[in-house]
Write an enzyme that holds these catalytic residues in place. Structure first.
Site, PDB file in Angstrom:
ATOM      1  N   SER A 165      -9.779   4.725  -2.717  1.00 28.37           N
ATOM      2  CA  SER A 165      -9.845   4.647  -1.316  1.00 28.37           C
ATOM      3  C   SER A 165     -10.612   5.469  -0.586  1.00 28.37           C
ATOM      4  O   SER A 165     -10.906   5.203   0.642  1.00 28.37           O
ATOM      5  CB  SER A 165      -8.232   4.808  -0.847  1.00 28.37           C
ATOM      6  OG  SER A 165      -7.235   3.883  -1.516  1.00 28.37           O
TER       7      SER A 165
ATOM      8  N   HIS B 106       1.983  -2.626   5.385  1.00 26.89           N
ATOM      9  CA  HIS B 106       1.789  -1.837   6.892  1.00 26.89           C
ATOM     10  C   HIS B 106       2.186  -2.761   7.942  1.00 26.89           C
ATOM     11  O   HIS B 106       1.995  -1.844   8.941  1.00 26.89           O
ATOM     12  CB  HIS B 106       0.575  -1.256   6.749  1.00 26.89           C
ATOM     13  CG  HIS B 106       0.252  -0.214   5.438  1.00 26.89           C
ATOM     14  ND1 HIS B 106      -0.291  -0.498   4.263  1.00 26.89           N
ATOM     15  CD2 HIS B 106       0.839   1.055   5.337  1.00 26.89           C
ATOM     16  CE1 HIS B 106      -0.432   0.672   3.754  1.00 26.89           C
ATOM     17  NE2 HIS B 106       0.301   1.527   4.059  1.00 26.89           N
TER      18      HIS B 106
END
Lengths: 595, 363
Positions: free
Chosen positions: A322, A365
C-alpha cells in the site's frame, strides 16, 4: 770438476723444477689480471649486489582514516595487530620452515603451504604473510625462536577495529584482501597484493580517501635478516578521516527497535538527503573477520539462511504494497483520471475484468474520495485508479518518483528494483501484459519490487513536493548535483500529503505513528509474501500468516525535515508494527532536533 | 748440533715473510671473527708460537736423519689415520680431528710432511731420466694409503692436497709420455668410479655448482657468490678495516678460515690483495730458488714438493674464493685460521730452511 765429484748432477731435475716455476709465474699473472677484472672493472656490479645484500626495504603500512558519525564519534578505529610472514629469500629449507611454523602457530601444514603458494610467482622474494591477528602468546612463541628461524618475520601492523561492534556494520562494511578480479581495478592499483582493502560498505566506497600512503624503511640487515639499524625512513601517512551524516543515537534506536526481527529502517534528512540512519537486521560483528584469510566466522555468516551480511535497506527487494498508493495517487491526479472529489464506494470487494478483487477491510469502507482512500488505504479505490491509468502510465509515474533505478547512495551494491511495464513483460516473459496484472500493481503487489531506501526517497520526494533527493552518507565528500524538480503541479502533492497527514493524525491506518505537535504524514503497507491459496491453507491449519510490515512517512507536514521508512519482514500489518517503530524514531528526532 | 756457521745460514727473509703473512692473517681473522664468540685471533697467535717452535725444532736435526726415519714416520701416521677411522667421533661430519688437551689437531696435516719425506727418500737414489714402473707403483702406493684414509674421513679438500706432493715427485723423477697416458686412463677410470660410488652428494654438488653458481644461491653457489660480491665490492682501496658489510654482517661464509682472503679483498681492495699476492709470490719464488741450492737430490725433492704443495694450496684457494675453482675446503696457507694447517706449513718451511742451511757438502 770439484762440484762433479762432491755434488750430484741435478741439472735435469732442476730444469724440470724451473718449468713448474714458470707455470706458477704465469698463473700469478693470470691471477692478478682476474682480480683486477673483478675488483676494478666489475666493481660497480658487485658494489650494488653488496648494497642489496645489506639493505632491506620494509613497507610501513599506513593506518586507514577513521570513520566518524555526525557528532564525531568514532565508528571505525585502528589498533595494533601482529602478522607473521615467511621471507623466502632467507629460507634455507622450505619444508622444515613450514613444519616449524605449523607447530608454533598450530596451523595445518597443508593450509600453510596453500597460503604460500597463493601469492603467485610475480613476487617470489617478497615475504609472504601466512597468518595475521596473532595472539600475544603466539608472538612470544615465535620471537623466542628468532635465531633458529630467521626467515620467520613477526611484524606489528595497524589493524582495523570497529569499537561498537555490530553497530552500523552494514554501512561501515569491512576489509578483506582483494579478490583476484579486483587486482586490475583502481582499488587493486592502490593496494599491494595481500594487503587489506575495503570490501563492502563505506570502507569500499571511500577506500581511496581512507587509505593512507604507506611509508618505507630502509634498514641494514645481517645475513640472518636481523636489523642492524636504519638508513632512511619515510613515515606512513594516515588516510583521511571520513565524517558520516549518520546520527548514532537514531541508528542505535533503530537497531534496538528492530530487535531480533529481520528488516530495515531508513531515516533521511529531507532537506539535504543525508542519511541519519540506515539499519538492517540481522547484522554482524566485522571485528571477528578482519583477516587476510577467509575466517570460519565469515563463511558461517555468508551461508546463514537469514543473510546477515546483506544490507536489506539497499539490497533487499520487497513489494511496496500500500506504500505504493502514494505514487498511484500522484499519477492519478496528474493524469486527471481522478480528481480531489472523485468518489468510489468500497464494499469490501469488487469484480474487475471478470475477476474478484478484495479490500483489506472485508466489510468495506463505503464511499470515499482520494484523501479518504489514502487515509484508510482502501484497495478498491486504487484498483479503479490503476484500471484508469494503465500499467505503462503507472510505470512512468513510478520511475518519475525514483523507483526502478538506484537512488545514487554512496554505498556499493545498491539494487535498482523493478518497475513492470508492457515492454518489460514482452522482453522478459515474451508475453503480453494482462490488464488483470495492473490491478495487482495498483496496490503495490505483482512484479513491482523496491528497496526500503527507494521508499524513503519516494517519501522525501513527496515531502519536498516534487524535488527528488539523492541520499548521502559521507558529509564532506563532494555531493552529486541536486536533481531538478519534476514536472508535476504542486497541488497534486498537497492532495497526497493531506491524505498521508490524515492517515496518521485523523484516525487512519498510520495513526500509531502520531507524535504530538510533530505533524507527521505517513503511509502504511502490509504486503502478502505468499499466495492467497497458500495463506488460506496455512490459516486452516491454525498457523499465523504474517505480512511484511511497512511504514513510510515524513514530518513536519510543512517545511519537512525528516523521512522515516520502516520495513519489518513478516511483521504483520503496517499500522500495527512498522508505524509503532517509526513513531519512536520521529519522537526521538523531534526531541533531539526540532525543539 | 746447531753451530754458529749453521745459524748464520738461517734464512731471515723467508722466516720474516712467513711471520708477516701469519700476522696479517691474525689481523684479518680478528676482522672476520670478532663479530662472533671465540677469540679466534688469540688462538691463532698461540698456534703461531707453537708452529714457530716446531719450525726451529725441525732445524735442529739434519734432514738426512729425518729422511732415514721417514719410512717409520709414514707408517706411524697411516696407523694413526686408520685408528682415527676406527675410533674417532664425528666432528662437523668428518672423523679428521684428534683432541689433544684443549686443542684439536688434524693428523692428516702431519701426514703430508711424512709423505714428502718418504717420497724424497724413495727418489733420492733415482738417477735416470725417467721413472720406471716399480718405483712409480711404490710411490703411488705410499701416497694412496693416507689419501684413501683421508677421503674416507671424509675430507676431500685435504685429500686433494696430497696430489701436488705426489705430482711434484713424479715431475722431477720424469714420466714418459706413455706412462702419463696410461696413468691418465687409469685416473679417469678411478675418477668415474669415484664419482659414481665414492663421492657423497654434497661433494658432487660442489663440483656442479662451479659450473652453474647462480643455479644454487643458498648452497655452495651461495658461498662463491657472497665471496665474489665481497671481493668485487671492495674495489681498488676497499671499504676499510672492520667496515666490510659482507664480512661484518656475516654474508661471507667461513670468513676466518677458507674465505679469509675475501675479507682482505673487501676491506682493503685490490691494493690489499695485490700486496698479499706479492708477498706470496715472493715466498714461493724464494722456496723454488732454494731448490737450486740443495746439496743433494733428496733435498731438491723435498724443497720442490713443499713449494708445490704451498703453491697448490695458494692457487686453489685464491681461485676458489673468486669462483674459478670448486669450494674444496682448502685453506689459504699461513693466512687462514687453523692450527694444524699452520703447523704443517711451518714444519714444511722448516724442512726447506733445514736443507738451505745444510747446503754445503763438507758440513
Amino acid at each position: 770438476m770439484m762440484r762433479e765429484r762432491i755434488y750430484e748432477d741435478l741439472t735435469l731435475i732442476l730444469r724440470r723444477a724451473r718449468v713448474v716455476l714458470y707455470l706458477c709465474a704465469a698463473l700469478c699473472v693470470f691471477l692478478f689480471i682476474y682480480y683486477w677484472k673483478v675488483q676494478i672493472l666489475d666493481h660497480g656490479k658487485y658494489w650494488k649486489l653488496a648494497e642489496a645484500n645489506r639493505t632491506r626495504v620494509r613497507v610501513l603500512t599506513a593506518p586507514r582514516g577513521l570513520i566518524r558519525d555526525r557528532d564525531g564519534g568514532i565508528l571505525a578505529d585502528n589498533t595494533v595487530g601482529f602478522r607473521v610472514s615467511l621471507d623466502r629469500e632467507v629460507t634455507p629449507d622450505l619444508e622444515s620452515s613450514v613444519a616449524a611454523m605449523s607447530r608454533l602457530l598450530e596451523l595445518d601444514p597443508e593450509v600453510l603451504k596453500e597460503r604460500l603458494a597463493k601469492t603467485g610467482d610475480g613476487a617470489t622474494l617478497q615475504p609472504v604473510v601466512v597468518k595475521d591477528n596473532l595472539t600475544l602468546e603466539e608472538v612470544s612463541r615465535l620471537e623466542s625462536r628468532r635465531l633458529e628461524l630467521p626467515e620467520v618475520v613477526v611484524e606489528a601492523e595497524p589493524k582495523r577495529a570497529y569499537p561498537r561492534h555490530r553497530f552500523a556494520a552494514h554501512i561501515l562494511g569491512y576489509l578483506q584482501i582483494m579478490a583476484p578480479e579486483d587486482l586490475q581495478s583502481p582499488l587493486g592499483k592502490r593496494h599491494r597484493p595481500n594487503e587489506m582493502a575495503g570490501k563492502t560498505g563505506i570502507e569500499r566506497q571511500y577506500d581511496a580517501v581512507l587509505t593512507g600512503t604507506d611509508g618505507t624503511l630502509y634498514e641494514v640487515v645481517d645475513s640472518f635478516g636481523r636489523s642492524r639499524g636504519e638508513i632512511s625512513r619515510r613515515e606512513p601517512v594516515q588516510g583521511r578521516d571520513l565524517w558520516l551524516a549518520l546520527d548514532s543515537e537514531l541508528q542505535q534506536k533503530a537497531e534496538e527497535l528492530l530487535g531480533d526481527r529481520e528488516g530495515a529502517i531508513v531515516v533521511l534528512d529531507t532537506r539535504t538527503g543525508e542519511l541519519l540512519t540506515l539499519a538492517s537486521f540481522p547484522t554482524f560483528d566485522p571485528n571477528g573477520f578482519i583477516s587476510r584469510f577467509t575466517p570460519q566466522e565469515w563463511v558461517d555468516l555468508a551461508s546463514n539462511p537469514t543473510f546477515p551480511l546483506e544490507n536489506r535497506a539497499i539490497r533487499g527487494l520487497y513489494s511496496p504494497g500500500s506504500i505504493f498508493k502514494m505514487v498511484m495517487a500522484l499519477g492519478g491526479l496528474d493524469a486527471g483520471v481522478v480528481g480531489p472529489g472523485t468518489m468510489f464506494s468500497c464494499a469490501g470487494s469488487t469484480i474487475i475484468y471478470g475477476n474478484p478483487f478484495g479490500c483489506w477491510l472485508a466489510s468495506g469502507h463505503g464511499p470515499m474520495n482520494l484523501s479518504d482512500a489514502i487515509k484508510n488505504s482502501c484497495n478498491i479505490y486504487f484498483y479503479q485508479v490503476g484500471r484508469r491509468l494503465g500499467i505503462d502510465q503507472i510505470a512512468n509515474y513510478a520511475r518519475l518518483a525514483g523507483l526502478g533505478r538506484m537512488t545514487g547512495l554512496d554505498l556499493p551494491g545498491e539494487k535498482d528494483g523493478l518497475v513492470p511495464s508492457t515492454e518489460w513483460k514482452l522482453k522478459t516473459a515474451n508475453a503480453p501484459w494482462f490488464p488483470g496484472e495492473t490491478i495487482s500493481v495498483a496496490i503495490g503487489q505483482g512484479p513491482l519490487l523496491v528497496t526500503p531506501l527507494q521508499i524513503a526517497c519516494v517519501t522525501a520526494f513527496v515531502a519536498r513536493r516534487g524535488v527528488p533527493v539523492t541520499p548521502r552518507l559521507a558529509r564532506d565528500e563532494d555531493p552529486p548535483p541536486a536533481p531538478d524538480r519534476v514536472d508535476l503541479p504542486a497541488s497534486v502533492f498537497e492532495r497526497v500529503v493531506e491524505g498521508m497527514w490524515r492517515s496518521v493524525n485523523d484516525g487512519g491506518t498510520g495513526r500509531a505513528a502520531a507524535v504530538d505537535g510533530f505533524n507527521i504524514c505517513g503511509k502504511t503497507g502490509s504486503t502478502q509474501v505468499i499466495s492467497r491459496e497458500r495463506a488460506a491453507q496455512l490459516a486452516r491449519q491454525g498457523r499465523e500468516v504474517k505480512t511484511h510490515s511497512w511504514f513510510s512517512g515524513f514530518a513536519p507536514r510543512d517545511e519537512p525535515r525528516i523521512a522515516v521508512t520502516v520495513l519489518v519482514e513478516y511483521g504483520g500489518g503496517g499500522g500495527a508494527l512498522a508505524a509503532v517503530l517509526a513513531r519512536d524514531l520521529f519522537e526521538l528526532y523531534a526531541r533531539k532536533y526540532a525543539r | 748440533m746447531l753451530d754458529k756457521r749453521l745459524l748464520s745460514e738461517l734464512d731471515g727473509l723467508t722466516i720474516g715473510l712467513v711471520l708477516l703473512l701469519s700476522l696479517i692473517g691474525v689481523v684479518m681473522i680478528f676482522s672476520a671473527a670478532h663479530v662472533q664468540s671465540g677469540a679466534y685471533y688469540l688462538r691463532q697467535l698461540t698456534w703461531i708460537a707453537v708452529s714457530l717452535a716446531a719450525l726451529f725444532l725441525v732445524l735442529l736435526v739434519d734432514y738426512k736423519v729425518l729422511l732415514s726415519l721417514s719410512f717409520y714416520a709414514h707408517f706411524l701416521v697411516v696407523v694413526v689415520l686408520a685408528a682415527l677411522m676406527a675410533f674417532a667421533r664425528l666432528v662437523a661430519g668428518t672423523k679428521s680431528w684428534i683432541a689433544v688437551g684443549g686443542f684439536r689437531a688434524q693428523p692428516s696435516e702431519i701426514a703430508k710432511i711424512a709423505l714428502i719425506l718418504v717420497l724424497a727418500r724413495l727418489f733420492a737414489e733415482h738417477r735416470g731420466a725417467f721413472v720406471r714402473w716399480p718405483r712409480l707403483v711404490l710411490a703411488v702406493a705410499l701416497a694412496a694409503a693416507p689419501v684413501m684414509l683421508v677421503v674416507l674421513q671424509p675430507d676431500l679438500g685435504t685429500a686433494l692436497t696430497f696430489l701436488p706432493i705426489v705430482l711434484g715427485a713424479l715431475i722431477l723423477a720424469g714420466l714418459r709420455r706413455r706412462t702419463v697416458i696410461v696413468s691418465l686412463i687409469l685416473a679417469a677410470t678411478v675418477a668415474a668410479g669415484g664419482w659414481n660410488f665414492v663421492l657423497k652428494d654434497y661433494q658432487k654438488k660442489r663440483l656442479t655448482t662451479l659450473m652453474h653458481p647462480a643455479a644454487d644461491t643458498r648452497g655452495a653457489g651461495y658461498q662463491i657468490l657472497q665471496s665474489k660480491i665481497a671481493i668485487g665490492s671492495g674495489g681498488l682501496a676497499g671499504k676499510g678495516f672492520l667496515r666490510g658489510s659482507q664480512s661484518q654482517l656475516r654474508f661471507l661464509p667461513a670468513r676466518h678460515t677458507d674465505f679469509v682472503l675475501s675479507v682482505v679483498g673487501e676491506e682493503f681492495g685490490f691494493l690489499g690483495i695485490a700486496v698479499l699476492l706479492g708477498l706470496y709470490v715472493l715466498l714461493l719464488a724464494r722456496l723454488f730458488l732454494v731448490a737450486g741450492m740443495a746439496r743433494d737430490r733428496a733435498g731438491v725433492y723435498i724443497v720442490f714438493m713443499v713449494a708445490l704443495l704451498l703453491a697448490f694450496q695458494f692457487f686453489v684457494n685464491v681461485f676458489m674464493i673468486i669462483g674459478l675453482f670448486p669450494v674444496t675446503g682448502i685453506p689459504l696457507p699461513l693466512l687462514s685460521y687453523g692450527g694444524s694447517s699452520l703447523l704443517s706449513t711451518y714444519v714444511a718451511i722448516g724442512l726447506v730452511l733445514n736443507i738451505k742451511m745444510r747446503r754445503f757438502a763438507n758440513v
